[in-house]
Design a protein around this motif. Sequence first.
Motif, PDB file in Angstrom:
ATOM      1  N   GLU A   1       0.858  -1.187   0.000  1.00  0.00           N
ATOM      2  CA  GLU A   1       0.000   0.000   0.000  1.00  0.00           C
ATOM      3  C   GLU A   1       0.897   1.241   0.000  1.00  0.00           C
ATOM      4  O   GLU A   1       1.784   1.364   0.835  1.00  0.00           O
ATOM      5  CB  GLU A   1      -0.907  -0.023   1.245  1.00  0.00           C
ATOM      6  CG  GLU A   1      -1.618   1.276   1.582  1.00  0.00           C
ATOM      7  CD  GLU A   1      -2.481   1.838   0.444  1.00  0.00           C
ATOM      8  OE1 GLU A   1      -3.335   1.114  -0.067  1.00  0.00           O
ATOM      9  OE2 GLU A   1      -2.252   3.025   0.064  1.00  0.00           O
TER      10      GLU A   1
ATOM     11  N   GLY B   1      -7.553   2.460   2.083  1.00  0.00           N
ATOM     12  CA  GLY B   1      -7.897   3.132   0.821  1.00  0.00           C
ATOM     13  C   GLY B   1      -9.002   4.157   0.996  1.00  0.00           C
ATOM     14  O   GLY B   1      -9.005   4.943   1.950  1.00  0.00           O
ATOM     15  N   GLY B   2      -9.980   4.114   0.077  1.00  0.00           N
ATOM     16  CA  GLY B   2     -11.066   5.090   0.084  1.00  0.00           C
ATOM     17  C   GLY B   2     -11.921   5.049   1.344  1.00  0.00           C
ATOM     18  O   GLY B   2     -12.597   6.030   1.668  1.00  0.00           O
TER      19      GLY B   2
ATOM     20  N   MET C   1     -21.357   6.216   3.120  1.00  0.00           N
ATOM     21  CA  MET C   1     -22.710   5.894   2.622  1.00  0.00           C
ATOM     22  C   MET C   1     -22.702   4.516   1.979  1.00  0.00           C
ATOM     23  O   MET C   1     -21.973   4.281   1.010  1.00  0.00           O
ATOM     24  CB  MET C   1     -23.165   6.926   1.586  1.00  0.00           C
ATOM     25  CG  MET C   1     -23.462   8.285   2.195  1.00  0.00           C
ATOM     26  SD  MET C   1     -23.783   9.509   0.917  1.00  0.00           S
ATOM     27  CE  MET C   1     -25.385   9.003   0.328  1.00  0.00           C
TER      28      MET C   1
ATOM     29  N   VAL D   1       4.031   0.756  -5.815  1.00  0.00           N
ATOM     30  CA  VAL D   1       4.456  -0.050  -6.974  1.00  0.00           C
ATOM     31  C   VAL D   1       4.590   0.881  -8.175  1.00  0.00           C
ATOM     32  O   VAL D   1       3.655   1.598  -8.526  1.00  0.00           O
ATOM     33  CB  VAL D   1       3.445  -1.175  -7.270  1.00  0.00           C
ATOM     34  CG1 VAL D   1       3.903  -2.018  -8.451  1.00  0.00           C
ATOM     35  CG2 VAL D   1       3.228  -2.041  -6.027  1.00  0.00           C
TER      36      VAL D   1
ATOM     37  N   GLY E   1     -12.794  -1.002  -8.199  1.00  0.00           N
ATOM     38  CA  GLY E   1     -13.835  -0.261  -8.908  1.00  0.00           C
ATOM     39  C   GLY E   1     -13.711  -0.317 -10.422  1.00  0.00           C
ATOM     40  O   GLY E   1     -14.693  -0.053 -11.134  1.00  0.00           O
TER      41      GLY E   1
ATOM     42  N   PHE F   1     -19.257   1.800  -3.045  1.00  0.00           N
ATOM     43  CA  PHE F   1     -18.391   0.810  -2.379  1.00  0.00           C
ATOM     44  C   PHE F   1     -19.096  -0.488  -2.010  1.00  0.00           C
ATOM     45  O   PHE F   1     -18.465  -1.540  -1.964  1.00  0.00           O
ATOM     46  CB  PHE F   1     -17.578   1.406  -1.222  1.00  0.00           C
ATOM     47  CG  PHE F   1     -18.269   1.737   0.056  1.00  0.00           C
ATOM     48  CD1 PHE F   1     -18.907   0.784   0.816  1.00  0.00           C
ATOM     49  CD2 PHE F   1     -18.205   3.039   0.566  1.00  0.00           C
ATOM     50  CE1 PHE F   1     -19.495   1.108   2.016  1.00  0.00           C
ATOM     51  CE2 PHE F   1     -18.801   3.375   1.763  1.00  0.00           C
ATOM     52  CZ  PHE F   1     -19.452   2.395   2.493  1.00  0.00           C
TER      53      PHE F   1
HETATM   54  P1  FAD Z   1      -9.578   2.282  -3.242  1.00  0.00           P
HETATM   55  O1  FAD Z   1     -10.454   2.286  -2.050  1.00  0.00           O
HETATM   56  O2  FAD Z   1      -9.352   3.555  -3.966  1.00  0.00           O
HETATM   57  O3  FAD Z   1      -8.168   1.674  -2.777  1.00  0.00           O
HETATM   58  C1  FAD Z   1      -7.054   1.617  -3.613  1.00  0.00           C
HETATM   59  C2  FAD Z   1      -5.792   1.646  -2.750  1.00  0.00           C
HETATM   60  O4  FAD Z   1      -4.658   1.340  -3.573  1.00  0.00           O
HETATM   61  C3  FAD Z   1      -5.505   3.008  -2.121  1.00  0.00           C
HETATM   62  O5  FAD Z   1      -5.288   2.852  -0.735  1.00  0.00           O
HETATM   63  C4  FAD Z   1      -4.237   3.492  -2.847  1.00  0.00           C
HETATM   64  O6  FAD Z   1      -3.377   4.287  -2.030  1.00  0.00           O
HETATM   65  C5  FAD Z   1      -3.566   2.180  -3.222  1.00  0.00           C
HETATM   66  N1  FAD Z   1      -2.686   2.302  -4.390  1.00  0.00           N
HETATM   67  C6  FAD Z   1      -2.956   2.906  -5.575  1.00  0.00           C
HETATM   68  N2  FAD Z   1      -1.914   2.804  -6.424  1.00  0.00           N
HETATM   69  C7  FAD Z   1      -0.939   2.119  -5.763  1.00  0.00           C
HETATM   70  C8  FAD Z   1       0.393   1.720  -6.103  1.00  0.00           C
HETATM   71  N3  FAD Z   1       0.911   1.982  -7.322  1.00  0.00           N
HETATM   72  N4  FAD Z   1       1.123   1.050  -5.162  1.00  0.00           N
HETATM   73  C9  FAD Z   1       0.595   0.771  -3.937  1.00  0.00           C
HETATM   74  N5  FAD Z   1      -0.660   1.137  -3.563  1.00  0.00           N
HETATM   75  C10 FAD Z   1      -1.424   1.797  -4.466  1.00  0.00           C
HETATM   76  N6  FAD Z   1     -18.350   5.587  -1.927  1.00  0.00           N
HETATM   77  C11 FAD Z   1     -19.466   5.134  -1.299  1.00  0.00           C
HETATM   78  O7  FAD Z   1     -19.972   4.061  -1.625  1.00  0.00           O
HETATM   79  N7  FAD Z   1     -20.038   5.882  -0.296  1.00  0.00           N
HETATM   80  C12 FAD Z   1     -19.536   7.095   0.088  1.00  0.00           C
HETATM   81  O8  FAD Z   1     -20.071   7.739   1.005  1.00  0.00           O
HETATM   82  C13 FAD Z   1     -18.390   7.593  -0.593  1.00  0.00           C
HETATM   83  N8  FAD Z   1     -17.877   8.813  -0.284  1.00  0.00           N
HETATM   84  C14 FAD Z   1     -16.705   9.214  -0.881  1.00  0.00           C
HETATM   85  C15 FAD Z   1     -16.133  10.420  -0.491  1.00  0.00           C
HETATM   86  C16 FAD Z   1     -14.913  10.810  -1.013  1.00  0.00           C
HETATM   87  C17 FAD Z   1     -14.323  12.118  -0.610  1.00  0.00           C
HETATM   88  C18 FAD Z   1     -14.241   9.969  -1.933  1.00  0.00           C
HETATM   89  C19 FAD Z   1     -12.909  10.356  -2.503  1.00  0.00           C
HETATM   90  C20 FAD Z   1     -14.811   8.779  -2.336  1.00  0.00           C
HETATM   91  C21 FAD Z   1     -16.040   8.390  -1.815  1.00  0.00           C
HETATM   92  N9  FAD Z   1     -16.629   7.179  -2.178  1.00  0.00           N
HETATM   93  C22 FAD Z   1     -17.791   6.767  -1.578  1.00  0.00           C
HETATM   94  C23 FAD Z   1     -16.011   6.298  -3.193  1.00  0.00           C
HETATM   95  C24 FAD Z   1     -15.306   5.069  -2.582  1.00  0.00           C
HETATM   96  O9  FAD Z   1     -14.489   5.444  -1.508  1.00  0.00           O
HETATM   97  C25 FAD Z   1     -14.483   4.388  -3.681  1.00  0.00           C
HETATM   98  O10 FAD Z   1     -15.350   4.022  -4.731  1.00  0.00           O
HETATM   99  C26 FAD Z   1     -13.762   3.136  -3.171  1.00  0.00           C
HETATM  100  O11 FAD Z   1     -12.862   3.454  -2.147  1.00  0.00           O
HETATM  101  C27 FAD Z   1     -13.017   2.452  -4.295  1.00  0.00           C
HETATM  102  O12 FAD Z   1     -12.572   1.208  -3.832  1.00  0.00           O
HETATM  103  P2  FAD Z   1     -11.425   0.409  -4.565  1.00  0.00           P
HETATM  104  O13 FAD Z   1     -11.317  -0.932  -3.923  1.00  0.00           O
HETATM  105  O14 FAD Z   1     -11.673   0.478  -6.020  1.00  0.00           O
HETATM  106  O15 FAD Z   1     -10.068   1.222  -4.317  1.00  0.00           O
END
Ligand code: FAD
Length: 491
Positions: free
Chosen positions: A35, A99-100, A107, A235, A458, A470
């Motif tokens: 991470e 992460g997110g 929500m 990475v 995502g 999410f």
């Molecule tokens: P992520 O949760 O984005 O996790 C990816 C992880 O990979 C991160 O920790 C990142 O640092 C890591 N990473 C990336 N590239 C690399 C690399 N090269 N090397 C090592 N690590 C890396 N969704 C909802 O459903 N309800 C909500 O209320 C909501 N509110 C939101 C509010 C905000 C301000 C934001 C920004 C987003 C919100 N979302 C919400 C969206 C939700 O958080 C995301 O859709 C979700 O986190 C995406 O999940 P994921 O598993 O795709 O990746």
Amino acid sequence: KDIIEAPILIIGSGYGGAVSALRLCEAGKKVLMLEMGLNWGESGIPFSNMLKPGKSAAWLKNKTIAPFMNIFSLEPFTGTLDRMDFDNINIWVGRGVGGGSLVNGGMAVTPKESYFKEVFPDLDPEKFYNHYFPLVHKELKVNVIGEQFLKDCPYYKFTRVGEAEAHKAGFKTVRVPNVYDFQYMEKEYRNEVPRSAFNTEVIYGNNHGKNSLDKTYLKKALETGNLEILDLHCVENIKLNDDKTYTLEVQQTDTSGTVISDKVFNCKKLILAAGTMGTLKLLLHSNAVNGFPIHEQIGKNWGNNGNFMTGRNWVKPLSGGTGAKQSTIPVGGIDNWDDKEHPFFTEIAPLPMGMDVATALYLLINRVDKKGEVSYDSTKKNLSLDWNQNHTTKMRENADYFIKKMNRANGGTRSHFLFNNGFGADVCYHPLGGCVLGKATNEYGKLKDHENLYVLDGSLIPGTIGVNPFVTITAISEYCMENLITQNEFA
Ligand code: FAD
């Protein structure tokens, strides 16, 4: 350089990464997770709130980057919130272990079944609505605010006003579940525990109350003893070896972003869970620099989940303002999805600025009729996004219709205080797509043209899901992992 061997490696610790880690660890597999962000729980550094932004406020920036709050100076630090800027859209993402889930509003919305079927015609809706969504609700600790508390609590005036105004304008409202523990919230209201939602904490992390992934999936995975998480490990690129294993070039940094070590990892099985933009960057960048094989569908079917921010000023005539004290956790939404002409869902969003700004903020989620595409710009050494006004025309029409109808019924003006022209077409919290399930991958997230590479985040969702994403990302990840494990992909 020493080469670190790991049989199964996961990049990223958001929803997809956390589900993969738990299910593999439970199946007795040793898993290494890399991470790029900080492990906040282990660091002991508290999250900062919105009115006093500190270390957690932004990823290596010297000014805050949260919408409407980008006026505070900062010392660059590996904070929780990052923003990627493209020509016509800015995309906010979370960084850190979880992460997110660290930055988001919690929500937890299940998509409408009719829309889920339209977006994923090949998935069995019965299995999702009877099994995966309930499973995910349990694991993520989804709960609902008590109606009496919502009625009485001064910190939810913005929701009560938002709902009353919506009803007056003829819209239907819905209660929105959340992963924030509402029992805790009631205690914080009574001053029995430290305050978080009532202390302007969200978007830079919550010190209490919120069940982010480090408190749910990742905690359970660590408890098996089979998971190791290396934080502050970014990475940089991936190579495919002749024996179909992968080699990763990784930079370990300190909290100021300075590289303290260059490392090389080898793995047999690789799971990309770096979030939509992170996963696309790894694939497209690796393809550009070392010819990493990618399928022609990579980057296609990208969308902003119809995100369109808007607001109204002078929300006063009916209600006397939206309240100086505001909880950071949204619990209300307006559901106009079944309107054929103007289908949208919108969160009644808080705006906890520490004073009554008599402003209502809405994050609309629309259909995405025209998808965008992500590619790699070799000169800029960065992603480039085919996304412009044409992609958001209908979203803008919906927002215009919504604001006009609300203002006609309740008074108020389009918010020029929050946005230049009253509209935030460029605000995106929900980037989705680019490695779409069944198109760029097989039916369970295994990337086409590869034998040992999987995507679980995502980017599997084709640009739109009609609600905050999410819960769906987590459910799709559960579905994929269950099937991949059954098929002995990780044997
Ligand atoms: P992520 O949760 O984005 O996790 C990816 C992880 O990979 C991160 O920790 C990142 O640092 C890591 N990473 C990336 N590239 C690399 C690399 N090269 N090397 C090592 N690590 C890396 N969704 C909802 O459903 N309800 C909500 O209320 C909501 N509110 C939101 C509010 C905000 C301000 C934001 C920004 C987003 C919100 N979302 C919400 C969206 C939700 O958080 C995301 O859709 C979700 O986190 C995406 O999940 P994921 O598993 O795709 O990746």
